[in-house]
Design an enzyme around this catalytic site. Structure first.
Site, short mmCIF file in Angstrom:
data_model
loop_
_atom_site.label_atom_id
_atom_site.label_comp_id
_atom_site.label_asym_id
_atom_site.label_seq_id
_atom_site.Cartn_x
_atom_site.Cartn_y
_atom_site.Cartn_z
N MET A 30 58.50 9.75 40.47
CA MET A 30 59.16 11.02 40.13
C MET A 30 58.57 12.17 40.96
SD MET A 30 60.28 10.91 36.20
CE MET A 30 58.71 11.42 35.47
N TYR A 32 55.65 14.64 43.01
CA TYR A 32 54.38 15.33 42.78
C TYR A 32 53.26 14.29 42.89
CZ TYR A 32 51.82 19.51 41.56
OH TYR A 32 51.01 20.62 41.62
N LEU A 33 53.26 13.66 44.06
CA LEU A 33 52.48 12.43 44.24
C LEU A 33 50.98 12.67 44.32
CD1 LEU A 33 54.84 10.69 46.83
CD2 LEU A 33 54.90 10.59 44.32
N HIS A 34 50.23 11.69 43.84
CA HIS A 34 48.76 11.71 43.88
C HIS A 34 48.28 10.34 44.33
CE1 HIS A 34 49.22 9.54 40.16
NE2 HIS A 34 49.86 10.56 39.60
N HIS A 37 50.04 7.13 42.95
CA HIS A 37 51.27 6.76 43.65
C HIS A 37 50.93 6.19 45.03
CE1 HIS A 37 52.64 10.29 41.09
NE2 HIS A 37 53.49 9.37 40.71
N GLY A 147 52.69 1.01 38.44
CA GLY A 147 51.30 1.21 38.03
C GLY A 147 51.02 0.69 36.63
N ASP A 150 51.26 3.03 33.36
CA ASP A 150 52.39 2.99 32.42
C ASP A 150 52.59 1.53 32.01
OD1 ASP A 150 53.74 5.90 32.69
OD2 ASP A 150 52.94 5.25 34.61
N GLN A 153 55.85 0.40 30.43
CA GLN A 153 56.92 0.43 31.44
C GLN A 153 56.87 -0.83 32.31
OE1 GLN A 153 58.34 3.96 33.84
NE2 GLN A 153 56.86 3.12 35.28
N ARG A 187 51.20 15.07 35.45
CA ARG A 187 51.14 16.03 34.33
C ARG A 187 49.75 16.65 34.17
NH1 ARG A 187 55.24 12.31 31.90
NH2 ARG A 187 57.10 13.57 31.54
P1 AMP Z 1 55.67 8.60 37.93
O1 AMP Z 1 55.90 9.41 39.18
O2 AMP Z 1 54.72 9.21 36.97
O3 AMP Z 1 56.95 8.12 37.32
O4 AMP Z 1 54.94 7.27 38.42
C1 AMP Z 1 55.48 6.46 39.43
C2 AMP Z 1 54.69 5.19 39.50
O5 AMP Z 1 53.32 5.49 39.80
C3 AMP Z 1 54.67 4.40 38.19
O6 AMP Z 1 54.79 3.01 38.46
C4 AMP Z 1 53.33 4.74 37.60
O7 AMP Z 1 52.82 3.75 36.75
C5 AMP Z 1 52.49 4.85 38.87
N1 AMP Z 1 51.28 5.65 38.60
C6 AMP Z 1 51.23 6.91 38.11
N2 AMP Z 1 49.96 7.31 37.94
C7 AMP Z 1 49.18 6.27 38.32
C8 AMP Z 1 47.77 6.04 38.37
N3 AMP Z 1 46.90 6.98 37.98
N4 AMP Z 1 47.34 4.86 38.81
C9 AMP Z 1 48.21 3.89 39.20
N5 AMP Z 1 49.54 4.03 39.18
C10 AMP Z 1 50.03 5.20 38.75
#
Ligand code: AMP
Length: 282
Positions: A30, A32-34, A37, A147, A150, A153, A187
Site C-alpha cells: 500500500m 509509504y515503503l520501509h 517492504h 510479510g 501480517d 493475511q 502506520r
Molecule cells: P502494507 O503496505 O502494509 O500493506 O504491506 C505490504 C506487505 O509488506 C505485506 O505483505 C506486509 O506483511 C509486508 N510488511 C509490512 N511491514 C513489514 C515488516 N515490518 N516486515 C516484513 N514485512 C512487512
C-alpha cells in the site's frame, strides 16, 4: 523501471516478459515503503527474473471509521526505493482503474477470517482477498511475497491460492524491526514521540510471550492473560486483541500444540499496531 497506471499497460508488459520466458515475482503493497517492504522486494529480485511491485491503497479493505483518507503516501520515495532494489515495474493504479463504479464481485473467505484482525476489522479480508485476486489475475506472477508481520493475511492468502487454484507460490518473509524492536509499519509515522516510546510494549509483549512458551507455558488462556496484563502496564496502550490460534486454521486453541500463532493488536493513542510470533511445538 516502468511505472504503469493502467491494467492494459501492465498486461502488455507481462505478455512480453512471459514470451521471453521470464519468471515474475509480485510484491503487493500500500506504499509509504520501509525496510519491511524492501525485504520482500529484494527477495523477489533475487528469486525471479522480473519483479512487479504494486503500490495501491486499497479502499475496500478499510472500514468506515478507519484511516483510508489519512493513510500516509509518498509515491516518489517509493519509486526511488524500489528502483534502487532493482524492481522492474511499479503498478500504481487509481481506485477507479481497479474498481468500476458498478463493481460488485468480491472474494470472501470463511473460517480463517473469523478471529484476530478479521474479527476486529469486519470486511477487511474481503477487501484484501478481492484486491490480491485482481493483482494475481493482472500480473500472473510465479511467486508472490508477503510479510509475516501480517500473519493472518499470509495464512488467508495461502488458503485462497489453494482454494481457488491460483498457480502461484506464496513466499512468507520475516518481520523487519526497528533497532529497538518495534515492527516496521507505515502506520508508525502516526506516532508522536511519547507514543513511539509506548509502542515498544508490543514487541516487549511478543518477547515475553516467546519466553513463556520457551519456559513451558502450554495453556492458551494463561498466555493471553499474561500478555494482556503486560500490555496494560503501559498507560497509552489499549488492547484490541491478544489471541493464541492454530497457525493454519486461525482458530483459538486452548492447549498449545503444533504450529501456533500468538498475535496482538494494540491501540497506542489512536494508532492501531499489530505484532505476532509463530512457533511449532511438538
Ligand atoms: P502494507 O503496505 O502494509 O500493506 O504491506 C505490504 C506487505 O509488506 C505485506 O505483505 C506486509 O506483511 C509486508 N510488511 C509490512 N511491514 C513489514 C515488516 N515490518 N516486515 C516484513 N514485512 C512487512
Amino acid at each position: 523501471m516502468i511505472i504503469a497506471q493502467t491494467v492494459a499497460e501492465v498486461r502488455a508488459q507481462i505478455r512480453q516478459w512471459k514470451k521471453e520466458g521470464c519468471s515474475i515475482g509480485l510484491v503487493p503493497t500500500m506504499g509509504y515503503l520501509h525496510e519491511g517492504h524492501a525485504s520482500l522486494a529484494k527477495q523477489s529480485v533475487i528469486s525471479c527474473d522480473k519483479t512487479v511491485a504494486s503500490v495501491f491503497v486499497n479502499p475496500i479493505q478499510f472500514g468506515p471509521s478507519e484511516d483510508l483518507l489519512s493513510y500516509p503516501r509518498d509515491f516518489q520515495h517509493d519509486c526511488a526505493l524500489l528502483e534502487e532494489i532493482g524492481v522492474d515495474l511499479i503498478f500504481h493504479p487509481s481506485p477507479e482503474e481497479m474498481y468500476a463504479p458498478d463493481f460488485c464481485t468480491y472474494v470472501e473467505m470463511e473460517h480463517l477470517t473469523t478471529q484476530l484482525c478479521g474479527k476486529s476489522r469486519p470486511g477487511h479480508f474481503r477487501g484484501v482477498c478481492t484486491v490480491v485476486s485482481k493483482l494475481f489475475h493482472i500480473i500472473q506472477p510465479d511467486k508472490a511475497f508477503f510479510g509475516e508481520k501480517d500473519a493472518q493475511q499470509l495464512a488467508v492468502i495461502r488458503r485462497m491460492v489453494r482454494d481457488l487454484s491460483f498457480d502461484i507460490e506464496i513466499v512468507g518473509c520475516p518481520i523487519v524491526r526497528e533497532a529497538d524492536g518495534l515492527a516496521k509499519s507505515s502506520r508508525n509515522t502516526y506516532l508522536n514521540a511519547e507514543e513511539r516510546q509506548a509502542a515498544l510494549i508490543l514487541s516487549q509483549s511478543i518477547l515475553l510471550g516467546k519466553k513463556l512458551v520457551e519456559q513451558g507455558e502450554r495453556n492458551g488462556q494463561a498466555l493471553i492473560n499474561a500478555l494482556k496484563a503486560h500490555i496494560e502496564t503501559e498507560p497509552l496502550a489499549r488492547v484490541d486483541y491478544v489471541d493464541v490460534v492454530d497457525g493454519i486454521t486461525m482458530q483459538p486453541i486452548e492447549h498449545l500444540q503444533g504450529k501456533i500463532l500468538v498475535a496482538i493488536a494494540v491501540f497506542i493513542g489512536k494508532t492501531r499496531l499489530i505484532d505476532n510470533f509463530s512457533v511449532t511445538l511438538s
